[in-house]
Structures are given as structure tokens and as C-alpha cells.
Design a protein around this motif. Structure first.
Motif, PDB file in Angstrom:
ATOM      1  N   SER A  40      -4.281  -3.983   1.051  1.00  0.00           N
ATOM      2  CA  SER A  40      -4.730  -5.367   1.246  1.00  0.00           C
ATOM      3  C   SER A  40      -5.702  -5.789   0.148  1.00  0.00           C
ATOM      4  O   SER A  40      -5.643  -6.928  -0.339  1.00  0.00           O
ATOM      5  CB  SER A  40      -5.391  -5.511   2.620  1.00  0.00           C
ATOM      6  OG  SER A  40      -4.466  -5.228   3.650  1.00  0.00           O
ATOM      7  N   THR A  43      -3.771  -6.514  -2.810  1.00  0.00           N
ATOM      8  CA  THR A  43      -3.093  -7.808  -2.653  1.00  0.00           C
ATOM      9  C   THR A  43      -4.033  -8.959  -3.002  1.00  0.00           C
ATOM     10  O   THR A  43      -3.650  -9.900  -3.717  1.00  0.00           O
ATOM     11  CB  THR A  43      -2.591  -7.967  -1.205  1.00  0.00           C
ATOM     12  OG1 THR A  43      -1.705  -6.895  -0.895  1.00  0.00           O
ATOM     13  CG2 THR A  43      -1.870  -9.290  -1.027  1.00  0.00           C
ATOM     14  N   SER A  69       1.247  -3.848   1.564  1.00  0.00           N
ATOM     15  CA  SER A  69       0.231  -4.128   2.581  1.00  0.00           C
ATOM     16  C   SER A  69       0.872  -4.469   3.923  1.00  0.00           C
ATOM     17  O   SER A  69       0.503  -3.910   4.966  1.00  0.00           O
ATOM     18  CB  SER A  69      -0.642  -5.291   2.111  1.00  0.00           C
ATOM     19  OG  SER A  69      -1.579  -5.636   3.102  1.00  0.00           O
ATOM     20  N   TRP A  73       0.527  -2.183   7.402  1.00  0.00           N
ATOM     21  CA  TRP A  73      -0.017  -2.726   8.645  1.00  0.00           C
ATOM     22  C   TRP A  73       1.036  -2.702   9.753  1.00  0.00           C
ATOM     23  O   TRP A  73       0.712  -2.459  10.920  1.00  0.00           O
ATOM     24  CB  TRP A  73      -0.512  -4.154   8.432  1.00  0.00           C
ATOM     25  CG  TRP A  73      -1.796  -4.242   7.666  1.00  0.00           C
ATOM     26  CD1 TRP A  73      -2.001  -4.802   6.447  1.00  0.00           C
ATOM     27  CD2 TRP A  73      -3.080  -3.730   8.075  1.00  0.00           C
ATOM     28  NE1 TRP A  73      -3.308  -4.685   6.051  1.00  0.00           N
ATOM     29  CE2 TRP A  73      -4.001  -4.020   7.039  1.00  0.00           C
ATOM     30  CE3 TRP A  73      -3.537  -3.050   9.193  1.00  0.00           C
ATOM     31  CZ2 TRP A  73      -5.337  -3.670   7.099  1.00  0.00           C
ATOM     32  CZ3 TRP A  73      -4.884  -2.692   9.259  1.00  0.00           C
ATOM     33  CH2 TRP A  73      -5.759  -2.994   8.233  1.00  0.00           C
TER      34      TRP A  73
END
Length: 388
Positions: A40, A43, A69, A73
Motif C-alpha cells: 500500500s 502504491t 496491494s 489485502w
């Protein structure tokens, strides 16, 4: 000012609770959370990079990191919703990580020839997620993949600008070194786990002992006997176990059995220790209840299983007329037989309000009459040698 301090204290406590909750997560979920968080961050960095540069390279980096990412998740959500009892659940994380590494090294979205280095992280990640047997298999699969990648993989991933031989040697050394490092981590992890389990067991054992010892004065008052009986029973049991041989019984187990036996009498009404006649049916049921005391205290603790079993069956008789389950012959654990025999011996050689104590010889003669009915002949014979 006081309100500010209280607020600060609450914030610190809340942060500590969150960290503690995070630390209690399973290792595979915690690792996937870390990987997803890192993806993340990449990202976010990729988006900022693309907003400033706006070229194809920045766009590719942003899309690749965003895909990774979302993927991580999503896997974390799946992990949290999988049944924890399933033995294959913990294999999902290492399998997914390996697949991601394979895809990354083959597809190589950023066109980096040294992308194969990602393979070296697989054994290290495996060592944090799986047991020794699966780790060995996982390392073999990783090494096999490195060999196949060297022979059949894309040139941009394999060689770059250096000699193919040097590239192959480098990959082999790094992969083998990573496997060794992962093995060291796995061994360290197992050693730490054993130390933690040993410490937890010692604490559990001490808690049980402390609880039982607090009832010793009650047992002395009820039975009009001395706590010295605990030491006498322990000494006789240890001698009998040693003389018999072949039993894997630790000294602390015998000490705990002796303590349990003395304290278990607190469950019985006072008058029953002075009653001379035959017990009523209800009274007999009450007497049987003390056999369950070890089960009530130790159930669910693996290291206490032998103590629990030995105490539960110590009133069973070889002819099947004992209690609580009417076991017979070899169904009765040897340690239970020994505990029952020593109990009878101490009862006969200890004075009671309604009778005089017997000598050791007289007590042993009475026990010999119970061979084939209550006790095994070999145990009684060896016990006779001990008291001589």
C-alpha cells in the motif's frame, strides 16, 4: 491540566492495547498484513510519482503496486475468514507468496534482471510460517524452481549484463544461503517456542501445587492425620516405580499424585472418616467423587495427562469390581495400581479412631490376600521387596 493528562494516559493505553492485539495475531496473518501494508505504501508512492512524472514507467509502477496491494489485502481477508481448525489454512500464505514470486520473476513487470532475488526470500518467509517437515519440502521446491529458471527462464531475468555462469553461481549461493538462514530461524523459533511452553507449564504446575497445598490443613483436620503421609506416599511410590522398571514417570508427577491423594479427601464429609460400618449406596457414590479431582484440576493440560489418568483409575481392581469405570486387568495403568497399593498400605499402617495401626509385615500380609482381586501379583511382590 489533569484532563489533558488523563487523555494522554488513555491514548497511551489504547495504543498499547492495539499493539498487543496486533501481536496476538497468527504469524501468517501478521506477515500478510505487513506485506499488504508495504504494498500500500508503494502504491501511494507510485501514485505521487505518476502524478508528477506522468510517463509509462511511473504508470506501470503504480498499477503493479496497486494490483499487489489489492491482492495482499484480499488474501488477508480470506485468511481471517478461513476455519482455524483446518490444518491446511497455514499453507495458504506460503503458497501464495511463492506463486507471487514465480509470477514476478517470470513476468518481471519492471524489467529488472535482478528480480530473481525475490526467490531468495521464500525460504526465510517459509521458516516463519511452517513446521520443519514442510520447510524442507518448500526449500526443495524453491531450489528446483531456481534450476528451472536458470535453464528455461527469460534472459532479462536470468542474465542481465553479466556472465550466465556467474549469474547461475550467484543465484545458487544466494538461494542455498537463504535456505540455511531460514533453517536457523526455524530452529531458533522452535527453541523459543519450547522455552515458552516449558515456562507456561512450570507456571501451571506451580499454580496447581499451590492450590492443593492450601487445602493440606483442611485435609489434616478432616482425617486426623499428618501431612507427613504425603512424603511417605511419594517415597514409597518412587521406590516402587524404580524397582519395577520400564515406567516413564517423572518425580514431580509422583509428588503431585501424593499431594492430590491427600488433599482429595477434603471432598468427603467429616463423619465418613470415623464410620466403621459399611457405606450406604449414596455414601459410596460420594467416595467415588474424589477420583475425579485430578481430572477437574488438570483436564486440558497435556503435561498433566499421566497424573490425571493415574489418579482417576487408582481405585480400579484387576478383577473388574473397582470404581469408577470397573476396569480390569491390563486396562488399569500400572501407576494407578501402584498408587492404589501404596494407599492401602499407608491406610493399614496409620492409626485410625476406630482401630490400631498394623505393622508393615501385617499390612503386607493383608495386601497379599488381595492379589488377583485388587492388585497384580508382580506389583505386590516387588512392593514386598521394597518394604523389606
Amino acid at each position: 491540566m489533569q484532563r489533558v493528562r488523563n487523555l494522554s494516559s488513555l491514548q497511551k493505553e489504547f495504543a498499547y492495547m492495539n499493539l498487543q492485539r496486533l501481536g496476538n495475531q497468527p504469524v501468517d496473518q501478521l506477515m500478510m498484513f505487513i506485506i499488504a501494508s508495504m504494498a500500500s505504501l508503494c502504491t501511494i508512492g507510485g501514485m505521487l510519482y505518476w502524478l508528477v512524472i506522468r510517463d509509462s514507467e511511473s504508470y506501470l509502477y503504480m498499477v503493479t503496486s496497486l494490483t499487489a496491494s489489492l491482492f495482499c489485502w484480499g488474501i488477508l481477508v480470506i485468511q481471517k475468514n478461513l476455519p482455524k481448525e483446518n490444518v491446511y489454512t497455514k499453507l495458504i500464505s506460503p503458497l501464495i507468496i511463492f506463486v507471487v514470486v514465480v509470477v514476478t520473476t517470470l513476468y518481471n513487470p519492471l524489467s529488472l534482471w535482478h528480480m530473481w532475488v525475490a526467490i531468495a526470500f521464500c525460504p526465510i518467509l517459509l521458516s516463519l510460517l511452517v513446521d520443519s517437515k514442510i520447510y524442507v519440502y518448500g526449500c526443495l521446491i524453491v531450489m528446483m524452481y531456481v534450476v528451472l529458471l536458470t535453464i528455461f527462464g527469460p534472459t532479462s531475468v536470468i542474465v542481465g549484463d553479466i556472465s550466465p555462469i556467474i549469474a547461475a553461481i550467484t543465484r545458487g549461493v544466494y538461494t542455498f544461503g537463504s535456505a540455511i538462514l531460514g533453517g536457523v530461524i526455524l530452529v531458533s523459533r522452535n527453541q523459543f517456542k519450547k522455552r515458552v511452553e516449558a515456562l507456561a507449564f512450570q507456571q501451571q504446575k506451580q499454580q496447581v501445587i499451590n492450590l492443593l497445598q492450601s487445602f493440606i490443613p483442611v485435609g489434616e483436620r478432616k482425617t486426623q492425620t499428618s501431612r507427613k503421609e504425603i512424603g511417605e506416599m511419594s517415597m514409597l511410590l518412587k521406590s516402587l516405580v524404580k524397582a519395577y522398571g520400564g515406567l516413564r514417570v517423572q518425580e514431580w508427577e509422583i509428588d503431585l499424585l501424593s499431594l492430590l491423594h491427600f488433599v482429595s479427601r477434603v471432598k468427603l464429609p467429616d463423619y465418613m472418616f470415623e464410620k466403621e460400618g459399611k457405606l450406604s449406596e449414596f455414601e459410596f457414590e460420594v467416595v467415588q467423587e474424589h477420583c475425579y479431582m485430578a481430572k477437574e484440576l488438570c483436564e486440558g493440560i497435556p503435561d498433566f495427562q499421566e497424573v490425571e489418568k493415574a489418579f482417576l483409575y487408582h481405585h480400579e481392581k484387576v478383577d473388574g469390581t473397582g470404581y469408577p469405570y470397573q476396569l480390569a486387568g491390563d486396562q488399569i495403568p500400572l501407576l494407578s495400581q501402584m498408587l492404589g497399593l501404596v494407599e492401602v498400605f499407608l491406610a493399614l499402617t496409620t492409626p485410625r479412631s476406630y482401630r490400631q495401626e498394623m505393622s508393615q509385615r501385617e499390612a503386607y500380609a493383608e495386601i497379599q490376600k488381595l492379589v488377583g482381586h485388587s492388585f497384580r501379583a508382580d506389583i505386590v511382590e516387588i512392593f514386598g521387596e521394597i518394604i523389606d
